[in-house]
Motif scaffolding. Structure first.
Motif, PDB file in Angstrom:
ATOM      1  N   SER A  74      -3.125   5.938   1.807  1.00 26.03           N
ATOM      2  CA  SER A  74      -2.970   6.561   3.054  1.00 26.03           C
ATOM      3  C   SER A  74      -2.805   8.023   2.854  1.00 26.03           C
ATOM      4  N   LYS A  75      -3.016   8.701   3.938  1.00 25.29           N
ATOM      5  CA  LYS A  75      -2.643  10.015   3.701  1.00 25.29           C
ATOM      6  C   LYS A  75      -1.078  10.138   4.017  1.00 25.29           C
ATOM      7  N   ALA A  76      -0.651  11.386   3.258  1.00 20.05           N
ATOM      8  CA  ALA A  76       0.760  11.476   3.262  1.00 20.05           C
ATOM      9  C   ALA A  76       1.194  12.533   4.506  1.00 20.05           C
ATOM     10  N   THR A  77       2.376  12.400   4.817  1.00 24.97           N
ATOM     11  CA  THR A  77       2.842  13.201   5.947  1.00 24.97           C
ATOM     12  C   THR A  77       3.584  14.584   5.094  1.00 24.97           C
ATOM     13  N   PRO A  78       3.057  15.513   5.440  1.00 22.55           N
ATOM     14  CA  PRO A  78       3.654  16.800   4.786  1.00 22.55           C
ATOM     15  C   PRO A  78       4.866  17.258   5.524  1.00 22.55           C
ATOM     16  N   ASP A 102       0.733  -0.949   0.110  1.00 21.44           N
ATOM     17  CA  ASP A 102       0.013   0.028  -0.007  1.00 21.44           C
ATOM     18  C   ASP A 102       0.728   1.118  -0.206  1.00 21.44           C
ATOM     19  N   THR A 103       0.525   2.420  -0.487  1.00 23.23           N
ATOM     20  CA  THR A 103       1.204   3.490  -0.621  1.00 23.23           C
ATOM     21  C   THR A 103       0.554   4.954  -0.001  1.00 23.23           C
ATOM     22  N   ALA A 104       1.298   5.928   0.020  1.00 17.77           N
ATOM     23  CA  ALA A 104       0.635   6.921   0.693  1.00 17.77           C
ATOM     24  C   ALA A 104       0.593   8.106  -0.305  1.00 17.77           C
ATOM     25  N   TYR A 105      -0.556   8.990  -0.260  1.00 19.85           N
ATOM     26  CA  TYR A 105      -0.812   9.794  -1.061  1.00 19.85           C
ATOM     27  C   TYR A 105       0.430  10.775  -1.854  1.00 19.85           C
ATOM     28  N   GLY A 106       0.409  10.683  -3.269  1.00 24.76           N
ATOM     29  CA  GLY A 106       1.706  11.186  -3.929  1.00 24.76           C
ATOM     30  C   GLY A 106       2.683  10.253  -3.979  1.00 24.76           C
ATOM     31  N   GLN A 107       2.567   9.005  -3.587  1.00 20.56           N
ATOM     32  CA  GLN A 107       3.688   7.947  -3.700  1.00 20.56           C
ATOM     33  C   GLN A 107       3.546   7.390  -4.968  1.00 20.56           C
ATOM     34  N   ALA A 160      -5.944   8.913  -5.446  1.00 20.12           N
ATOM     35  CA  ALA A 160      -6.575   9.498  -4.409  1.00 20.12           C
ATOM     36  C   ALA A 160      -6.640   8.639  -3.208  1.00 20.12           C
ATOM     37  N   VAL A 161      -6.533   9.364  -1.872  1.00 19.82           N
ATOM     38  CA  VAL A 161      -6.721   8.412  -0.564  1.00 19.82           C
ATOM     39  C   VAL A 161      -7.900   7.841  -0.622  1.00 19.82           C
ATOM     40  N   GLY A 162      -7.654   6.576  -0.210  1.00 22.95           N
ATOM     41  CA  GLY A 162      -8.781   5.631  -0.008  1.00 22.95           C
ATOM     42  C   GLY A 162      -8.613   4.170  -0.260  1.00 22.95           C
ATOM     43  N   THR A 163      -9.500   3.412  -0.221  1.00 19.60           N
ATOM     44  CA  THR A 163      -9.265   1.845  -0.260  1.00 19.60           C
ATOM     45  C   THR A 163      -9.764   1.459  -1.757  1.00 19.60           C
TER      46      THR A 163
END
Length: 291
Positions: free
Chosen positions: A237-241, A144-149, A204-207
């Motif tokens: 998942s959400k990204a860490t800014p 699984d990836t983070a947003y933007g990855q 987009a963030v989501g499953t």
């Protein structure tokens, strides 16, 4: 012609030459070949799909006896192969006929020492488009990836007869398209692959619980639409800014009552600035309200 014996024996006689008599020293044997009739009796299946083996059977008959030798089969004058006669019949198993109508398939008996060659009347055979195999979707990286990855989904379409499918792959989550259709690129003698990569703009963030691949043949002459038999799950998942160090203005210590402004910068990804607020703190103690 029909009704004559296979061989006949000529008479014995003398030959007169200019210098004397030359008696013959044996019998003269003349070979008369019998005519034959060649007929394509069956083609199984009656209609096939691209890549499916078709059994063409021909029979060869004569007024007497059973012809031996071989039969060559032709598709509009192009040889498909040769099969040996057995008890007057020959069967050729042939695959990879091109899709479409084949209206001039013939069989030609090659003849032997006792029987003449013959060619059958043409028959027709139709080859329909095949359904290719679509492999389950894979992902890279396989986590699984983070947003933007960056995440790439791939699928492989497998054809037959060293003919890779052309066309496109549409990736889906359930019945909803993921991105635009992706062009296929040949990856093997009968296979082609397409990849959908998300980076910026990101997924987009989501499953995503049911990611599949649908093959869109477009103008491909050999293959029908097909879908992957299984599905893939993926979570974004959400990204860490990034939060820049706090700055102060003025950038000097101040006296009680003097104005001081603290600032911070939050950096997101893919031209998507974070929204929300900043809470300034001193240790674990809030400094004022969230901004």
């Amino acid at each position: 012609g029909d009704g004559f014996p296979v061989t006949t024996t000529a008479y014995q006689d003398s030959f007169q030459g200019g210098t004397g008599s030359y008696p013959s020293d044996g019998f003269v044997t003349a070979l008369i070949k019998l005519d034959t009739t060649t007929t394509i009796t069956t083609h199984i299946p009656i209609a096939s799909v691209f890549g499916q083996s078709v059994a063409f059977t021909a029979s060869v008959t004569a007024a007497s006896g059973t012809p031996t030798g071989s039969v060559e089969f032709f598709d509009n004058g192009v040889s498909m192969g040769t099969a040996a006669l057995s008890s007057g019949t020959a069967t050729l198993n042939y695959s990879c006929l091109a899709t479409g109508a084949h209206n001039n398939i013939t069989a030609q008996y090659q003849g032997d020492t006792s029987y003449n060659e013959s060619t059958s009347l043409p028959i027709s055979h139709t080859v329909n488009k095949a359904t290719p195999g679509v492999s389950n979707v894979t992902r890279n990286p396989n986590t699984d990836t983070a947003y933007g990855q960056t995440i790439a989904f791939s699928a492989t379409v497998t054809g037959v007869c060293s003919t890779p499918p052309t066309g496109q792959i549409q990736f889906k989550n359930g019945g909803v398209n993921l991105g635009a259709p992706q062009n296929l690129t040949a990856s093997g003698p009968s296979t082609a692959q397409a990849t959908l990569a998300y980076s910026c703009p990101p997924l987009a963030v989501g499953t995503y619980s049911s990611i599949t691949a649908e093959y869109l043949p477009g103008a491909d002459p050999n293959y029908l639409t097909a879908s992957s038999p299984g599905s893939l799950s993926h979570t974004v998942s959400k990204a860490t800014p990034g939060v820049s160090n706090v700055t102060r203005n003025p950038n000097i210590d101040t006296a009680y009552g003097q104005t001081i402004a603290f600032s911070a910068t939050v950096t997101g990804v893919c031209s998507t600035p974070p929204t929300g607020q900043i809470q300034f703190k001193n240790g674990g103690v809030n400094l004022g309200a969230p901004q």
